[in-house]
Design a protein around this motif. Sequence first.
Motif, short mmCIF file in Angstrom:
data_model
loop_
_atom_site.label_atom_id
_atom_site.label_comp_id
_atom_site.label_asym_id
_atom_site.label_seq_id
_atom_site.Cartn_x
_atom_site.Cartn_y
_atom_site.Cartn_z
N TYR A 1 0.53 -1.35 -0.01
CA TYR A 1 -0.04 -0.03 -0.07
C TYR A 1 0.89 1.22 0.00
CZ TYR A 1 -3.40 3.56 0.96
OH TYR A 1 -4.27 4.62 0.73
N SER A 2 2.03 1.29 0.43
CA SER A 2 2.92 2.30 0.54
C SER A 2 3.23 3.00 -0.94
CB SER A 2 4.40 1.98 1.21
OG SER A 2 4.86 0.90 0.35
N HIS A 3 3.17 2.01 -2.09
CA HIS A 3 3.65 2.12 -3.23
C HIS A 3 2.51 2.95 -4.25
CE1 HIS A 3 6.43 -0.52 -2.05
NE2 HIS A 3 6.93 -1.02 -3.27
N HIS A 4 2.12 4.32 -3.64
CA HIS A 4 1.50 5.27 -4.33
C HIS A 4 2.08 5.91 -5.74
CE1 HIS A 4 -1.31 5.58 -1.04
NE2 HIS A 4 -0.34 6.02 -0.27
N GLY A 5 1.49 5.52 -6.75
CA GLY A 5 2.06 6.31 -7.94
C GLY A 5 1.37 5.95 -9.22
N LEU B 1 3.55 -0.12 -13.63
CA LEU B 1 3.30 0.42 -12.42
C LEU B 1 4.40 1.34 -11.72
CD1 LEU B 1 1.06 -2.04 -10.49
CD2 LEU B 1 0.35 -0.39 -12.14
N VAL B 2 4.34 2.32 -11.02
CA VAL B 2 5.16 3.07 -10.55
C VAL B 2 5.21 3.52 -9.07
CG1 VAL B 2 6.63 5.20 -10.79
CG2 VAL B 2 5.36 4.40 -12.82
N GLY B 3 6.05 3.10 -8.18
CA GLY B 3 5.81 3.52 -6.59
C GLY B 3 6.93 4.71 -6.45
N LEU B 4 6.12 5.60 -5.78
CA LEU B 4 6.78 6.98 -5.48
C LEU B 4 7.20 7.12 -4.04
CD1 LEU B 4 4.27 9.52 -7.33
CD2 LEU B 4 6.62 8.73 -8.18
N HIS B 5 7.15 6.07 -3.39
CA HIS B 5 7.46 6.14 -1.91
C HIS B 5 8.85 6.41 -1.70
CE1 HIS B 5 8.12 2.02 -3.50
NE2 HIS B 5 8.57 1.96 -2.39
N GLU B 6 9.75 6.42 -2.33
CA GLU B 6 11.16 6.54 -2.41
C GLU B 6 11.51 7.65 -3.12
OE1 GLU B 6 13.46 3.05 -1.79
OE2 GLU B 6 12.68 2.81 0.31
N ALA B 7 10.60 8.40 -4.01
CA ALA B 7 10.89 9.22 -5.09
C ALA B 7 11.22 10.69 -4.59
CB ALA B 7 9.85 9.13 -6.03
N ASP B 8 11.32 10.96 -3.21
CA ASP B 8 11.69 12.10 -2.85
C ASP B 8 13.23 12.71 -3.28
OD1 ASP B 8 12.02 10.22 -1.02
OD2 ASP B 8 12.22 11.65 0.44
#
Length: 330
Positions: A104-108, A177-184
Amino acid sequence: MRSDILAVLASSLSLATAHTYIWGVFVNGVDQGTFRGIRTPAYNGPPPRGYANSPVKDLDSIDMRCNVLGDKQVPHTIQVQPGDNLTLDWHHDNRSASDDIIDYSHHGPAMVYLSPDPPADNSFVKIWEKGLYETSDKPYGAGKWATTSDIKANKGLMHVRIPAGLKAGFYLLRAELVGLHEADASYLKNSRRGIQFYPNCVQLEVVGDGEVALPTDGVSFPGAYKYEDPGIVYDVYCSTESKATRTAPCTTTYPIPGPTVWSGAWAETTAVSVGPVLEGSTSATRWSSWISKSVVTSATFVGTSPYITATSTYTASWSTEYSAPAPTMA
Ligand SMILES: *[C@@H]1O[C@H](CO)[C@@H](O)[C@H](O)[C@H]1NC(C)=O
Ligand SMILES: *[C@@H]1O[C@H](CO)[C@@H](O)[C@H](O)[C@H]1NC(C)=O
Ligand SMILES: [Cu+2]
């Protein structure tokens, strides 16, 4: 040698989260068979939770095209007609309703491209995308994202439609699919973090007498995404309550990476209802090798413990001309 192997094991274990890839494709709601026509990426974590494919984070890597092993043809090619509704079935552990799909952390965002098979320079054309599609009604809420609020919530189903009048031929459908959880953070500056891509390709043969060719000014993979693009380094937590004390302003919009959707694609995609999964395997058999940073590690298993037997180096090699896949492949 031995310490190298242990290092590979340790780093793979830390990746054992719910990562995702395509397990099946429905054409107009009809299942085409588990893993049929899909260039399944290499598995890269050891059992018992090793059936996860790692994200691709290096934007310049050939793995951005169709993931690790994406250059390898699979025996079956799925036949479709222009206007057909495809539903891609993303899963993590098994192809059932109880599967957790992706953390669920993988918003994107999620995107789909189409290219002639094999791809050439600028041959990938975007035919569908979805990103942050609803902002939260709370001032610092996360909002609704394609990966978690749509595809995960809808049991892994991603809908896309074959463009009207598309010319017959062989194509690769590249979905991600793309995960933004570490994209900062940028992967360039910190390789432990960075945006996570989960690209996966499906072999298609479009039949019929369509006359619409894909435009030739699409994008290339790698190449379509740059570290400077606004949607690539993005703080998805900035807008959540836990980080509400931040001083930097939070954006409540998300610019989806890559080009705009091709005007020849369907403007709207409706969810089609899908029929039953064809009988046969709905869970993955344990792989005896996995890949990390171009190193293939082979193992035999004693119980659930992998016993490393060999390592070798893997280099993707894409052909420039289409050849029919061999009917059977190891
Ligand atoms: C695809 O879905 C659309 C929208 O529901 C529908 O109108 C169309 O008939 C479907 N196409 C096929 C080939 O079933
Ligand atoms: C499928 O995987 C999920 C975890 O993702 C697990 O909870 C569930 O029991 C599995 N279901 C089947 C039928 O194996
Ligand atoms: Cu992840």
